[in-house]
Design a protein around this motif. Structure first.
Motif: not given
Length: 154
Positions: A46, A49, A52
């Motif tokens: 996780e 993400r 990102e």
């Protein structure tokens, strides 16, 4: 970082990402034991993400190392159902920013120190023996024996 940088150089010299990944896995008995990919217990990561989103919010573009990291991930997803972890993302991102592995290790050392400090503060007022109450000797490991550490590639 050494893996992603070395793999990018090989890709630029004409090797396919698929072949590079599968050849690297072959060095480990056909298993996807690539630094920056897969996790020993959990599937997915996780934190990738989250990073990102931060990368995008700060206006960083996806460079050639991060592009390669996603290509490697695609091969690993297809072949082994494994994905990139935060170390793979960070290694590629820092490589795209021009950092050497040594520079990244030096400034990431504070991450470990801050984690230790947070654990210490969280447990400071707790009774003795409540933080990590299991000792290594308490574990009855019955798995395969430790494997030798391979020599470092240059």
């Amino acid at each position: 970082m050494e893996f992603i940088q070395r793999t990018l150089a090989k890709k630029k010299s004409g090797h396919s990402v698929r072949d590079l990944v599968l050849n690297e896995c072959a060095k480990h008995g056909g298993k996807p034991q690539l630094m920056g990919y897969a996790r020993p217990i959990a599937k997915g990561d996780e934190r990738v993400r989250a990073m990102e989103k931060v990368t995008e919010q700060l206006g960083f573009s996806i460079g050639e190392h991060l592009t390669l990291a996603y290509e490697i991930e695609e091969v690993l997803l297809q072949e082994f159902d494994e994905s990139m972890n935060i170390n793979g993302y960070s290694s590629a991102f820092f490589s795209d920013q021009g950092y050497s592995p040594q520079e990244a290790y030096q400034f990431c050392a504070i991450l470990v120190a801050s984690g230790v400090t947070a654990c210490y503060l969280d447990t400071y007022d707790r009774p003795p023996e409540t933080f990590l109450p299991m000792r290594c000797e308490d574990i009855d490991y019955q798995g395969p024996p430790p494997r030798p550490v391979p020599p470092r590639e240059e």
